[in-house]
Design a protein around this motif. Structure first.
Motif, mmCIF file in Angstrom:
data_model
loop_
_atom_site.group_PDB
_atom_site.id
_atom_site.type_symbol
_atom_site.label_atom_id
_atom_site.label_comp_id
_atom_site.label_asym_id
_atom_site.label_seq_id
_atom_site.Cartn_x
_atom_site.Cartn_y
_atom_site.Cartn_z
ATOM 1 N N ILE A 1 -14.104 -84.546 -25.281
ATOM 2 C CA ILE A 1 -12.827 -84.784 -26.374
ATOM 3 C C ILE A 1 -13.417 -84.814 -27.777
ATOM 4 O O ILE A 1 -14.828 -85.301 -27.936
ATOM 5 C CB ILE A 1 -12.318 -86.198 -26.180
ATOM 6 C CG1 ILE A 1 -11.635 -86.116 -24.854
ATOM 7 C CG2 ILE A 1 -11.324 -86.550 -27.418
ATOM 8 C CD1 ILE A 1 -10.937 -87.556 -24.512
ATOM 9 N N SER A 2 -12.828 -83.888 -28.656
ATOM 10 C CA SER A 2 -13.303 -83.811 -29.969
ATOM 11 C C SER A 2 -12.697 -84.480 -30.763
ATOM 12 O O SER A 2 -11.280 -84.819 -30.995
ATOM 13 C CB SER A 2 -13.441 -82.340 -30.595
ATOM 14 O OG SER A 2 -14.132 -81.306 -29.537
ATOM 15 N N LYS A 3 -13.328 -85.125 -31.957
ATOM 16 C CA LYS A 3 -12.681 -85.943 -33.260
ATOM 17 C C LYS A 3 -12.787 -85.055 -34.376
ATOM 18 O O LYS A 3 -13.731 -84.666 -34.812
ATOM 19 C CB LYS A 3 -13.410 -87.194 -33.205
ATOM 20 C CG LYS A 3 -12.978 -88.070 -34.516
ATOM 21 C CD LYS A 3 -13.983 -89.600 -34.505
ATOM 22 C CE LYS A 3 -13.259 -90.408 -35.857
ATOM 23 N NZ LYS A 3 -14.398 -91.604 -35.680
ATOM 24 N N ILE A 4 -11.451 -84.933 -34.972
ATOM 25 C CA ILE A 4 -11.414 -84.148 -35.775
ATOM 26 C C ILE A 4 -11.085 -84.977 -37.254
ATOM 27 O O ILE A 4 -10.246 -85.562 -37.135
ATOM 28 C CB ILE A 4 -10.289 -83.062 -35.912
ATOM 29 C CG1 ILE A 4 -10.673 -82.085 -34.457
ATOM 30 C CG2 ILE A 4 -9.913 -82.229 -37.039
ATOM 31 C CD1 ILE A 4 -9.533 -81.136 -34.282
ATOM 32 N N ASP A 5 -11.683 -84.454 -38.193
ATOM 33 C CA ASP A 5 -11.394 -84.980 -39.743
ATOM 34 C C ASP A 5 -10.452 -84.142 -40.200
ATOM 35 O O ASP A 5 -10.494 -82.931 -40.671
ATOM 36 C CB ASP A 5 -12.668 -85.248 -40.666
ATOM 37 C CG ASP A 5 -12.326 -85.653 -41.912
ATOM 38 O OD1 ASP A 5 -11.455 -85.786 -42.555
ATOM 39 O OD2 ASP A 5 -13.322 -86.285 -42.334
ATOM 40 N N MET A 6 -9.235 -84.976 -40.494
ATOM 41 C CA MET A 6 -8.113 -84.044 -41.173
ATOM 42 C C MET A 6 -8.113 -83.685 -42.683
ATOM 43 O O MET A 6 -7.606 -82.911 -43.107
ATOM 44 C CB MET A 6 -6.815 -84.554 -40.743
ATOM 45 C CG MET A 6 -6.360 -84.820 -39.159
ATOM 46 S SD MET A 6 -4.737 -85.413 -38.993
ATOM 47 C CE MET A 6 -5.163 -87.083 -38.992
ATOM 48 N N GLN A 7 -9.192 -84.509 -43.248
ATOM 49 C CA GLN A 7 -9.302 -83.994 -44.672
ATOM 50 C C GLN A 7 -10.075 -82.835 -44.570
ATOM 51 O O GLN A 7 -9.927 -81.947 -45.542
ATOM 52 C CB GLN A 7 -9.943 -85.325 -45.442
ATOM 53 C CG GLN A 7 -9.168 -86.500 -45.523
ATOM 54 C CD GLN A 7 -9.786 -87.473 -46.197
ATOM 55 O OE1 GLN A 7 -10.953 -87.617 -46.887
ATOM 56 N NE2 GLN A 7 -9.138 -88.709 -46.536
ATOM 57 N N ALA B 1 -15.799 -86.311 -21.260
ATOM 58 C CA ALA B 1 -14.421 -86.710 -20.771
ATOM 59 C C ALA B 1 -14.241 -85.759 -19.404
ATOM 60 O O ALA B 1 -13.503 -84.818 -19.255
ATOM 61 C CB ALA B 1 -13.405 -86.275 -21.455
ATOM 62 N N PRO B 2 -14.911 -86.140 -18.297
ATOM 63 C CA PRO B 2 -15.041 -85.565 -16.803
ATOM 64 C C PRO B 2 -13.486 -85.428 -16.330
ATOM 65 O O PRO B 2 -12.904 -86.305 -16.575
ATOM 66 C CB PRO B 2 -16.059 -86.294 -16.071
ATOM 67 C CG PRO B 2 -15.806 -87.775 -16.738
ATOM 68 C CD PRO B 2 -15.647 -87.840 -18.164
ATOM 69 N N GLY B 3 -13.490 -84.265 -15.371
ATOM 70 C CA GLY B 3 -12.385 -84.360 -14.623
ATOM 71 C C GLY B 3 -11.102 -83.446 -15.338
ATOM 72 O O GLY B 3 -9.992 -83.795 -14.534
ATOM 73 N N GLY B 4 -11.308 -82.933 -16.269
ATOM 74 C CA GLY B 4 -10.218 -82.109 -16.672
ATOM 75 C C GLY B 4 -9.223 -83.017 -17.677
ATOM 76 O O GLY B 4 -8.233 -83.338 -17.243
#
Length: 350
Positions: free
Chosen positions: A276-282, A292-295
């Motif tokens: 899972i990626s965390k994106i900075d929207m600024q 995050a295993p298992g699809g």
């Protein structure tokens, strides 16, 4: 078509820890009511996970993290959404052409609404006047007018069925409740539908296999997750026509979004990469990554502000991730192909 949506009276879960504390207070006679109130835990509500291939929904205890029971739904429940009055949780049963309504505080089935054509994904507009559903296998978008029902819930009237590209997938509605943005998974398209007129504003080509879409809080930039790639595309939608402004490299199989809750960051699940990626929207950059295993598919972010809850689609589990340690802290076995996941005890949606 006119569909009446209403729910039974709200039921609250009994908080057993509070009862135990009151008993101790009576025995000791020295604990003040203020101290009891301060030490009582916050309300805990069930966790819901949709088992798409089992036609059930798993009800998970939020304290023991054990599956309590499985509730039958229609065929292929994929996504779920809370009704405007917060009394009913709507489960979209794609192959049964129906919605199952549950009490979000108990998991008890309230009723089933038939005649909703292939509801794969669904979303209410912020002003609660519209409900939009996408027909994944029938290639159309349905727009319903939503009005309050005196008995509780809403009445739904089909305003228009809008033909779309191939395999409409996910929908997002702007904060002004004027535009619905819908991705077309198998024709690699993105459309904007005017809710007031139910007319197409525009249609554009995007990257490979667009899935979830997410709009920034200012309604200016639309993020599109490309499941057939390792990228989130960003479109400026503030003008008459959308403009591609950036391609954010995340990881293979970028798929579903969930806001962090601070109006600045958003999470995207990478189904193939098992992250899972965390994106900075600024800055429109990736600032963190989590295992995050298992699809990994649909997510919710818990009210503690640190725990991601995600369905592990191929592992038949719901996975809990501590974002402070970047580690998986538990996995709860559920049914086959778990998809949508949700709880009332969540962080803000923006």
């Amino acid at each position: 078509m006119n569909f009446s949506l209403f729910s039974s009276s709200r039921r609250e879960l009994v908080r057993r820890p509070l009862g135990a504390m009151l008993h101790i207070g009576l025995l000791w006679g020295l604990v003040s009511s203020t101290a009891l109130a301060q030490s009582a835990p916050a309300p805990q509500h069930p966790i819901f996970a949709l088992n798409s291939l089992d036609a059930t929904i798993s009800i998970i205890d939020p304290v023991s993290f054990k599956e309590l029971r499985r509730v039958p739904t229609g065929k292929e429940p994929h996504h779920l959404y809370l009704s405007p009055d917060e009394k009913s949780l709507l489960v979209a049963n794609a192959l049964s052409d129906s919605l199952t309504l549950l009490d979000p505080r108990t998991g008890q089935v309230q009723r089933v609404i038939d005649g909703i054509s292939d509801p794969y994904q669904l979303r209410f507009s912020p002003d609660m006047k519209w409900l939009v559903t996408v027909a994944n296998r029938l290639d159309h978008v349905d727009i319903y007018r939503s009005t309050p029902n005196p008995a509780g819930g809403v009445n739904l009237t089909l305003a228009k069925r809008v033909p779309s590209g191939k395999t409409p997938s996910h929908v997002y509605i702007d904060t002004r409740s004027t535009v619905a943005y819908v991705s077309m998974q198998d024709s690699d398209e993105l459309v904007a539908v005017d809710l007031a007129t139910q007319a197409l504003r525009w249609k554009i080509k995007v990257g490979k296999m667009p899935a979830d879409v997410f709009l920034t809080p200012d309604d200016k930039q639309l993020l599109v997750a490309l499941t057939g790639d390792s990228v989130v595309e960003v479109y400026d939608v503030s003008g008459a026509k959308p403009v591609l402004s950036k391609r954010i490299k995340t990881a293979d199989g970028a798929h579903a979004f969930r806001a962090w809750g601070d109006k600045r960051h958003v999470l995207v699940s990478n189904r193939v990469a098992n992250t899972i990626s965390k994106i900075d929207m600024q800055t429109m950059t990736v600032v963190d990554n989590y295992p995050a295993p298992g699809g990994p598919d649909c997510m919710d972010f818990l009210a503690d502000g640190k725990t991601i809850m995600v369905t592990s689609r191929w592992a038949r589990k719901v996975t809990f991730i501590d974002t402070t340690t970047r580690k998986v802290v538990r996995q709860v076995p559920v049914g086959r192909s778990p998809h949508g996941v949700w709880t009332l005890d969540h962080a803000p949606r923006q």
